[in-house]
Design an enzyme around this catalytic site. Structure first.
Site, PDB file in Angstrom:
ATOM      1  N   TYR A 142       0.816  -1.212  -0.205  1.00 24.06           N
ATOM      2  CA  TYR A 142       0.091   0.160  -0.065  1.00 24.06           C
ATOM      3  C   TYR A 142       0.879   1.071   0.119  1.00 24.06           C
ATOM      4  O   TYR A 142       0.416   2.247  -0.586  1.00 24.06           O
ATOM      5  CB  TYR A 142      -0.933   0.103   1.351  1.00 24.06           C
ATOM      6  CG  TYR A 142      -2.194  -0.662   1.079  1.00 24.06           C
ATOM      7  CD1 TYR A 142      -2.249  -2.198   0.973  1.00 24.06           C
ATOM      8  CD2 TYR A 142      -3.339  -0.042   1.027  1.00 24.06           C
ATOM      9  CE1 TYR A 142      -3.515  -2.816   0.749  1.00 24.06           C
ATOM     10  CE2 TYR A 142      -4.726  -0.753   0.851  1.00 24.06           C
ATOM     11  CZ  TYR A 142      -4.679  -1.825   0.770  1.00 24.06           C
ATOM     12  OH  TYR A 142      -5.640  -2.655   0.653  1.00 24.06           O
ATOM     13  N   LYS A 192       3.643 -15.151   4.305  1.00 27.91           N
ATOM     14  CA  LYS A 192       3.747 -15.896   3.225  1.00 27.91           C
ATOM     15  C   LYS A 192       5.254 -16.134   3.087  1.00 27.91           C
ATOM     16  O   LYS A 192       5.890 -15.938   2.203  1.00 27.91           O
ATOM     17  CB  LYS A 192       3.315 -15.142   1.875  1.00 27.91           C
ATOM     18  CG  LYS A 192       3.288 -16.020   0.485  1.00 27.91           C
ATOM     19  CD  LYS A 192       2.201 -17.166   0.619  1.00 27.91           C
ATOM     20  CE  LYS A 192       2.394 -17.970  -0.555  1.00 27.91           C
ATOM     21  NZ  LYS A 192       1.493 -19.209  -0.483  1.00 27.91           N
ATOM     22  N   ASP A 224      -2.340 -18.510   2.398  1.00 25.05           N
ATOM     23  CA  ASP A 224      -3.438 -19.278   1.978  1.00 25.05           C
ATOM     24  C   ASP A 224      -4.018 -20.301   2.569  1.00 25.05           C
ATOM     25  O   ASP A 224      -5.214 -20.424   2.488  1.00 25.05           O
ATOM     26  CB  ASP A 224      -2.646 -19.992   0.411  1.00 25.05           C
ATOM     27  CG  ASP A 224      -1.288 -20.527   0.657  1.00 25.05           C
ATOM     28  OD1 ASP A 224      -0.779 -20.595   2.068  1.00 25.05           O
ATOM     29  OD2 ASP A 224      -0.605 -21.227  -0.017  1.00 25.05           O
ATOM     30  N   ASP A 248      -6.482  -6.932   4.257  1.00 23.03           N
ATOM     31  CA  ASP A 248      -7.665  -6.469   3.559  1.00 23.03           C
ATOM     32  C   ASP A 248      -8.251  -7.442   2.883  1.00 23.03           C
ATOM     33  O   ASP A 248      -9.596  -7.511   3.233  1.00 23.03           O
ATOM     34  CB  ASP A 248      -7.022  -5.605   2.473  1.00 23.03           C
ATOM     35  CG  ASP A 248      -8.085  -4.991   1.613  1.00 23.03           C
ATOM     36  OD1 ASP A 248      -9.081  -4.353   2.248  1.00 23.03           O
ATOM     37  OD2 ASP A 248      -8.138  -4.964   0.509  1.00 23.03           O
ATOM     38  N   ASP A 252     -12.264  -9.131   4.571  1.00 20.16           N
ATOM     39  CA  ASP A 252     -13.653  -9.378   3.679  1.00 20.16           C
ATOM     40  C   ASP A 252     -14.090 -10.739   3.604  1.00 20.16           C
ATOM     41  O   ASP A 252     -15.420 -11.019   3.733  1.00 20.16           O
ATOM     42  CB  ASP A 252     -13.485  -8.915   2.087  1.00 20.16           C
ATOM     43  CG  ASP A 252     -13.662  -7.451   2.011  1.00 20.16           C
ATOM     44  OD1 ASP A 252     -13.428  -6.602   2.882  1.00 20.16           O
ATOM     45  OD2 ASP A 252     -14.188  -7.218   0.772  1.00 20.16           O
TER      46      ASP A 252
HETATM   47  C1  IPM Z   1     -10.618  -1.240   3.335  1.00 19.19           C
HETATM   48  C2  IPM Z   1     -10.734  -0.542   2.057  1.00 19.19           C
HETATM   49  C3  IPM Z   1      -9.716   0.089   1.546  1.00 19.19           C
HETATM   50  C4  IPM Z   1      -8.052  -0.662   1.936  1.00 19.19           C
HETATM   51  C5  IPM Z   1      -9.530   1.086   0.357  1.00 19.19           C
HETATM   52  C6  IPM Z   1     -10.900   1.532   0.214  1.00 19.19           C
HETATM   53  C7  IPM Z   1      -8.242   1.818   0.478  1.00 19.19           C
HETATM   54  O1  IPM Z   1     -10.901  -1.791   1.096  1.00 19.19           O
HETATM   55  O2  IPM Z   1     -10.448  -0.471   4.465  1.00 19.19           O
HETATM   56  O3  IPM Z   1     -10.500  -2.483   3.685  1.00 19.19           O
HETATM   57  O4  IPM Z   1      -7.771  -1.423   0.759  1.00 19.19           O
HETATM   58  O5  IPM Z   1      -7.611  -0.485   2.978  1.00 19.19           O
HETATM   59 MN    MN Z   2     -10.930  -3.871   1.968  1.00 23.07          MN
END
Ligand code: IPM
Ligand code: MN
Length: 370
Positions: A142, A192, A224, A248, A252
């Site tokens: 990032y 990793k 993984d 990240d 999710d």
């Molecule tokens: C999160 C989002 C952000 C990230 C984006 C919007 C920059 O996906 O906070 O998880 O990748 O950190």
């Molecule tokens: Mn995210």
């Protein structure tokens, strides 16, 4: 802290809608429990690009730095998708995180028992899912340099750099070990290390740190394998620590386990002020449909009360208010199940506010206040 100074950054898409509900809950809690609240607003993301030409202004970052906490909605949308990466709404996020120096992103994943049906996991696996992802937030691909797209030998080359210093790893490692100490005393470090040198360093540093926390059981997993274990056996996890990119992605996945990404909050801490936001995105297709779930944003308020105000008792009031309305059967569209009745995000928010006020005036609180 007698007065809480909070900067609200609604952002794009459903961001402002969910932030509005979160603010209503924060107002209810502070009013009921006698805490002063001072709210300010600023633009971030696409709205800031439209207003100011940049995804976040210096003034907005300064305002964020001087407030006790920042409550954020979401950023991004198709309208700004074709902009070069350094001008996209998402960059506003990164600049804000960087400007506040918030290096630790806490993403708790907990399945509410009454929502076991909303999880893609079988109920017996989904039940008792309860872990926290501690995601490093200021390093990795990032922020690594060099980065960019270059013309090279008549074809383009895209480059990002995965980089971590020992100090950065140790800093996030400490946050995670401390968190594990306060919870189930189990830490899974995700890397990793079998392929990437930077990740082998990650494993080394976390292992070394482990000797300072003999009471915490430390495990190392490749990313993984972790992705797979989250689905196969999520109950094995208590605290997970990982880098920015893996964090990240895994968060999710974790959100899906909990039934809906709309339910999960996050806190970014360790800097000059702290940042609280739901982990979902701006979902432009949901704007104005009433389908945006404000619970992730509202639970982010609970985290604010715990981490910034230092009032875990008030955080529990908010969490219990959310649990009560879910118990009553209220469901937003994302967790209602096909064909079932659902309430709008603002109805959900109003019901949670009402529960907060009820709880504040319940005999136990009144007795404690005396
Ligand atoms: C999160 C989002 C952000 C990230 C984006 C919007 C920059 O996906 O906070 O998880 O990748 O950190
Ligand atoms: Mn995210």
């Amino acid at each position: 802290m007698e007065t809480l100074n909070v900067l609200v950054l609604g952002g794009d898409g459903i961001g402002p809608e969910v932030a509005e509900q979160a603010v209503a809950v924060l107002q209810a809690v502070t009013e009921e429990f006698g805490i002063g609240l001072n709210l300010e607003e600023a633009a971030i993301g696409g709205v800031s690009i439209d207003q100011n030409g940049v995804p976040v202004t210096r003034q907005a970052i300064d305002l964020a730095r001087s407030s006790d906490a920042v409550l954020l909605g979401a950023v991004g949308g198709a309208k700004w998708d074709s902009l070069p990466s350094h001008r996209r709404p998402e960059r506003g996020f990164l600049e804000l995180r960087d400007g506040l120096s918030v290096f630790a992103n806490l993403r708790p994943t907990k399945l509410f028992p009454m929502l076991a049906d909303a999880s893609p996991l079988r109920p017996e696996r989904a039940r008792s899912v309860d872990f926290v992802i501690v995601r490093e937030l200021l390093g990795d691909v990032y922020f690594g340099n060099p980065r960019g797209v270059w013309d090279e030998c008549e074809s383009r080359k895209g480059v990002n750099t995965m980089v971590y210093t020992e100090g950065e790893i140790r800093r996030i490692g400490r946050t995670a070990f401390e968190m594990a100490r306060r919870r189930g005393k189990k830490l899974a470090s995700v890397d990793k290390a079998n392929v990437l040198e930077v990740q082998a360093l990650w494993r080394d540093v976390i292992s070394e740190l482990g000797s300072e926390y003999p009471d915490v059981t430390l495990n190392h997993l490749y990313v993984d394998a972790c992705a797979m274990q989250l689905v196969l056996d999520p109950r094995r996890f208590d605290v997970i620590v990982t880098g920015n990119l893996f964090g990240d992605i895994l968060s999710d996945e974790a959100a899906a386990l909990a039934g809906s990404i709309g339910l999960l909050p996050s806190a970014s801490i360790g800097g000059s002020s702290s940042l609280y936001e739901p982990i979902h995105g701006s979902a432009p297709d949901l704007v104005g449909t009433g389908k945006a779930n404000p619970v992730g944003a509202i639970l982010s308020v609970a985290m604010l009360l715990e981490y910034t105000l230092g009032r875990p008792d008030l955080a529990r009031v908010v969490e219990q208010a959310v649990e009560s309305v879910l118990d009553q059967g209220l469901r937003t569209a994302d967790i209602a199940g096909t064909g079932a009745k659902w309430v709008s995000g603002s109805e959900m928010g109003a019901a949670i506010v009402q529960q907060v006020r009820l709880a504040a005036n319940a005999p136990t609180w009144v007795a404690q206040a005396r």
